[in-house]
Design a protein around this motif. Structure first.
Motif, PDB file in Angstrom:
ATOM      1  N   ALA A 241       0.821  -1.205   0.000  1.00  0.00           N
ATOM      2  CA  ALA A 241       0.000   0.000   0.000  1.00  0.00           C
ATOM      3  C   ALA A 241       0.854   1.254   0.000  1.00  0.00           C
ATOM      4  O   ALA A 241       0.563   2.228  -0.705  1.00  0.00           O
ATOM      5  N   CYS A 242       1.940   1.227   0.772  1.00  0.00           N
ATOM      6  CA  CYS A 242       2.817   2.388   0.867  1.00  0.00           C
ATOM      7  C   CYS A 242       3.467   2.703  -0.473  1.00  0.00           C
ATOM      8  O   CYS A 242       3.520   3.862  -0.896  1.00  0.00           O
ATOM      9  N   ILE A 243       3.953   1.665  -1.161  1.00  0.00           N
ATOM     10  CA  ILE A 243       4.610   1.886  -2.448  1.00  0.00           C
ATOM     11  C   ILE A 243       3.617   2.407  -3.480  1.00  0.00           C
ATOM     12  O   ILE A 243       3.913   3.317  -4.255  1.00  0.00           O
ATOM     13  N   LEU A 244       2.402   1.852  -3.491  1.00  0.00           N
ATOM     14  CA  LEU A 244       1.398   2.306  -4.441  1.00  0.00           C
ATOM     15  C   LEU A 244       1.028   3.771  -4.210  1.00  0.00           C
ATOM     16  O   LEU A 244       0.881   4.549  -5.153  1.00  0.00           O
ATOM     17  N   LYS A 245       0.909   4.155  -2.956  1.00  0.00           N
ATOM     18  CA  LYS A 245       0.534   5.531  -2.638  1.00  0.00           C
ATOM     19  C   LYS A 245       1.654   6.511  -2.958  1.00  0.00           C
ATOM     20  O   LYS A 245       1.397   7.709  -3.143  1.00  0.00           O
ATOM     21  N   ASN A 246       2.896   6.012  -3.007  1.00  0.00           N
ATOM     22  CA  ASN A 246       4.037   6.883  -3.270  1.00  0.00           C
ATOM     23  C   ASN A 246       4.562   6.772  -4.695  1.00  0.00           C
ATOM     24  O   ASN A 246       5.702   7.158  -4.975  1.00  0.00           O
ATOM     25  N   SER A 247       3.726   6.226  -5.585  1.00  0.00           N
ATOM     26  CA  SER A 247       4.099   6.111  -7.007  1.00  0.00           C
ATOM     27  C   SER A 247       3.013   6.796  -7.843  1.00  0.00           C
ATOM     28  O   SER A 247       2.160   6.124  -8.437  1.00  0.00           O
ATOM     29  N   PRO A 248       3.021   8.113  -7.911  1.00  0.00           N
ATOM     30  CA  PRO A 248       1.906   8.857  -8.501  1.00  0.00           C
ATOM     31  C   PRO A 248       1.732   8.714 -10.007  1.00  0.00           C
ATOM     32  O   PRO A 248       0.664   9.035 -10.526  1.00  0.00           O
ATOM     33  N   VAL A 249       2.762   8.259 -10.730  1.00  0.00           N
ATOM     34  CA  VAL A 249       2.621   8.129 -12.191  1.00  0.00           C
ATOM     35  C   VAL A 249       2.773   6.678 -12.635  1.00  0.00           C
ATOM     36  O   VAL A 249       3.016   6.409 -13.815  1.00  0.00           O
ATOM     37  N   LEU A 250       2.614   5.734 -11.710  1.00  0.00           N
ATOM     38  CA  LEU A 250       2.777   4.308 -12.035  1.00  0.00           C
ATOM     39  C   LEU A 250       1.786   3.891 -13.114  1.00  0.00           C
ATOM     40  O   LEU A 250       0.591   4.190 -13.030  1.00  0.00           O
ATOM     41  N   GLU A 251       2.304   3.182 -14.132  1.00  0.00           N
ATOM     42  CA  GLU A 251       1.468   2.731 -15.246  1.00  0.00           C
ATOM     43  C   GLU A 251       1.272   1.225 -15.268  1.00  0.00           C
ATOM     44  O   GLU A 251       0.233   0.738 -15.712  1.00  0.00           O
ATOM     45  N   LYS A 252       2.283   0.475 -14.791  1.00  0.00           N
ATOM     46  CA  LYS A 252       2.168  -0.992 -14.839  1.00  0.00           C
ATOM     47  C   LYS A 252       2.700  -1.591 -13.545  1.00  0.00           C
ATOM     48  O   LYS A 252       3.809  -1.272 -13.114  1.00  0.00           O
ATOM     49  N   LEU A 253       1.901  -2.461 -12.934  1.00  0.00           N
ATOM     50  CA  LEU A 253       2.279  -3.165 -11.705  1.00  0.00           C
ATOM     51  C   LEU A 253       2.200  -4.664 -11.955  1.00  0.00           C
ATOM     52  O   LEU A 253       1.180  -5.179 -12.425  1.00  0.00           O
ATOM     53  N   THR A 254       3.306  -5.376 -11.641  1.00  0.00           N
ATOM     54  CA  THR A 254       3.332  -6.836 -11.771  1.00  0.00           C
ATOM     55  C   THR A 254       3.690  -7.443 -10.427  1.00  0.00           C
ATOM     56  O   THR A 254       4.703  -7.085  -9.828  1.00  0.00           O
ATOM     57  N   LEU A 255       2.860  -8.374  -9.948  1.00  0.00           N
ATOM     58  CA  LEU A 255       3.109  -9.088  -8.700  1.00  0.00           C
ATOM     59  C   LEU A 255       3.366 -10.556  -9.030  1.00  0.00           C
ATOM     60  O   LEU A 255       2.493 -11.245  -9.562  1.00  0.00           O
ATOM     61  N   GLN A 256       4.583 -11.041  -8.749  1.00  0.00           N
ATOM     62  CA  GLN A 256       4.936 -12.444  -8.939  1.00  0.00           C
ATOM     63  C   GLN A 256       4.892 -13.108  -7.570  1.00  0.00           C
ATOM     64  O   GLN A 256       5.811 -12.948  -6.769  1.00  0.00           O
ATOM     65  N   LEU A 257       3.840 -13.856  -7.307  1.00  0.00           N
ATOM     66  CA  LEU A 257       3.527 -14.280  -5.946  1.00  0.00           C
ATOM     67  C   LEU A 257       3.663 -15.783  -5.749  1.00  0.00           C
ATOM     68  O   LEU A 257       3.079 -16.569  -6.490  1.00  0.00           O
ATOM     69  N   PHE A 258       4.445 -16.167  -4.748  1.00  0.00           N
ATOM     70  CA  PHE A 258       4.526 -17.546  -4.277  1.00  0.00           C
ATOM     71  C   PHE A 258       4.812 -18.532  -5.407  1.00  0.00           C
ATOM     72  O   PHE A 258       4.205 -19.592  -5.515  1.00  0.00           O
ATOM     73  N   SER A 259       5.737 -18.171  -6.277  1.00  0.00           N
ATOM     74  CA  SER A 259       6.160 -19.066  -7.347  1.00  0.00           C
ATOM     75  C   SER A 259       7.600 -18.741  -7.682  1.00  0.00           C
ATOM     76  O   SER A 259       8.074 -17.639  -7.425  1.00  0.00           O
ATOM     77  N   GLU A 260       8.315 -19.689  -8.269  1.00  0.00           N
ATOM     78  CA  GLU A 260       9.715 -19.505  -8.608  1.00  0.00           C
ATOM     79  C   GLU A 260       9.895 -19.533 -10.117  1.00  0.00           C
ATOM     80  O   GLU A 260       9.245 -20.284 -10.827  1.00  0.00           O
ATOM     81  N   GLY A 261      10.811 -18.694 -10.556  1.00  0.00           N
ATOM     82  CA  GLY A 261      11.125 -18.685 -11.969  1.00  0.00           C
ATOM     83  C   GLY A 261      10.083 -17.934 -12.778  1.00  0.00           C
ATOM     84  O   GLY A 261       9.107 -17.403 -12.256  1.00  0.00           O
ATOM     85  N   PRO A 262      10.283 -17.880 -14.104  1.00  0.00           N
ATOM     86  CA  PRO A 262       9.395 -17.107 -14.978  1.00  0.00           C
ATOM     87  C   PRO A 262       8.089 -17.798 -15.325  1.00  0.00           C
ATOM     88  O   PRO A 262       7.197 -17.174 -15.886  1.00  0.00           O
ATOM     89  N   ASN A 263       7.970 -19.094 -15.038  1.00  0.00           N
ATOM     90  CA  ASN A 263       6.771 -19.845 -15.424  1.00  0.00           C
ATOM     91  C   ASN A 263       5.741 -19.826 -14.309  1.00  0.00           C
ATOM     92  O   ASN A 263       6.039 -20.119 -13.155  1.00  0.00           O
ATOM     93  N   HIS A 264       4.507 -19.482 -14.658  1.00  0.00           N
ATOM     94  CA  HIS A 264       3.431 -19.395 -13.688  1.00  0.00           C
ATOM     95  C   HIS A 264       2.214 -20.147 -14.216  1.00  0.00           C
ATOM     96  O   HIS A 264       1.906 -20.112 -15.403  1.00  0.00           O
ATOM     97  N   GLU A 265       1.508 -20.823 -13.307  1.00  0.00           N
ATOM     98  CA  GLU A 265       0.324 -21.570 -13.697  1.00  0.00           C
ATOM     99  C   GLU A 265      -0.866 -20.649 -13.955  1.00  0.00           C
ATOM    100  O   GLU A 265      -1.716 -20.913 -14.800  1.00  0.00           O
TER     101      GLU A 265
END
Length: 315
Positions: A241-265
């Motif tokens: 929440a803190c990072i989102l509130k302090n990024s006033p011109v953010l255009e793209k957000l990616t969350l890579q959660l609880f997985s390893e490597g570039p492959n995601h189910e």
């Protein structure tokens, strides 16, 4: 058929024009920058035209000759000693330092030397990747460069001085993967793209967590952000929440959660819905990606949190 006794005329020699050598020096320097430094130097034996071209390449790739394997520092130390002496102090577009093993502090000093050489040559994009266990500690000196625009680090120990980019006014892209962050903040007025994945922090200086959240800086130019679950596990997801509130011109957000490597189910994509009540986050946020292996309670909690910021997902 010529009469017997009269020798046949031999065919004229076939000449092949070396079209590559005819290219301008600037273009050949650019071509050589894509080769490992060992291969680039070896081109000096091709012809007189190539004898000194490698000394002015616009990029250095300190990697293994086999693209599938990284190099050991010890295997290339002597070679690099000669290269740094003979290479001209031309501006470098890119420098890649990638290796899978270092033995001792001596090896570490060499890597620091190569990094400082890159900075001295006004490198614009610097990559330092290590596959060995542990974290390589760079010199505890701030990076100073008016030219460095991209910095890509893997398995590097970062102290406070190295994360103060006040002296890097051109830095736009910063990637840190599997790094050790021993600082309470990242300082940059120019950063636009930030990626922090699989990193850890010293227990005594948790990076922008708990009380440090109050001092989270404004990322006034940050447009692209990639984070892993490290930022989404604290109670009430305060770090995210803190990072989102302090990024006033953010255009793209990616969350890579609880997985390893570039492959995601599972991959979900959403965006900020400006038709609903005003939100505390960037109105420019048009792409939100959530990548995970399974949608469990932890993922649902994060999705509910994002929905509270007027972010809607397409299922």
């Amino acid at each position: 058929m010529p009469p017997r006794g009269i020798p046949r005329k031999s065919a004229p020699p076939v000449t092949i024009t070396d079209q590559i050598s005819a290219l301008p020096d600037q273009m050949l320097h650019h071509v050589l920058s894509f080769l490992p430094v060992q291969a680039a130097v070896r081109t000096c034996v091709l012809a007189r035209r190539w004898r000194h071209l490698w000394k002015s390449t616009t990029g250095l790739r300190i990697v293994g000759l086999d693209e599938d394997k990284y190099v050991k520092v010890q295997d290339i130390r002597k070679f690099m000693n000669h290269l740094l002496v003979l290479h001209e102090r031309t501006h470098l577009g890119t420098v890649e330092i990638k290796f899978d093993h270092y033995d001792d502090d001596g090896d570490v000093r060499y890597v620091n030397l190569w990094t400082r050489f890159a900075m001295m040559c006004k490198v614009r994009a610097l990559t330092l990747h290590i596959l060995d266990d542990g974290y390589l500690a760079l010199d505890d000196l701030p990076l100073v460069s008016r030219h460095l625009g991209t910095l890509d680090l893997q398995s590097v120990a970062l102290r406070k001085s190295l994360l103060d980019f006040a002296s890097c006014p051109a830095l736009k892209d910063l990637k840190m993967n599997d790094c050790e962050i021993n600082a309470d903040r990242i300082s940059s007025r120019s950063l636009k793209h930030l990626s922090i994945t699989f990193c850890r922090s010293d227990s005594d200086c948790r990076f922008v967590f708990t009380r440090d959240l109050e001092h989270c800086p404004a990322f006034s130019k940050l447009k692209t952000l990639v984070l892993n679950e490290y930022w989404c596990e604290a109670p009430d997801l305060d770090p995210l929440a803190c990072i989102l509130k302090n990024s006033p011109v953010l255009e793209k957000l990616t969350l890579q959660l609880f997985s390893e490597g570039p492959n995601h189910e599972v991959e979900m994509e959403g965006s900020y819905c400006c038709m609903e009540r005003p939100s505390a986050i960037s109105e420019h946020l048009n792409i939100v990606e959530v990548k995970c292996n399974v949608v469990d309670k932890r993922i649902l909690k994060i999705l509910r949190f994002l929905c509270a910021f007027n972010i809607r997902f397409n299922f």
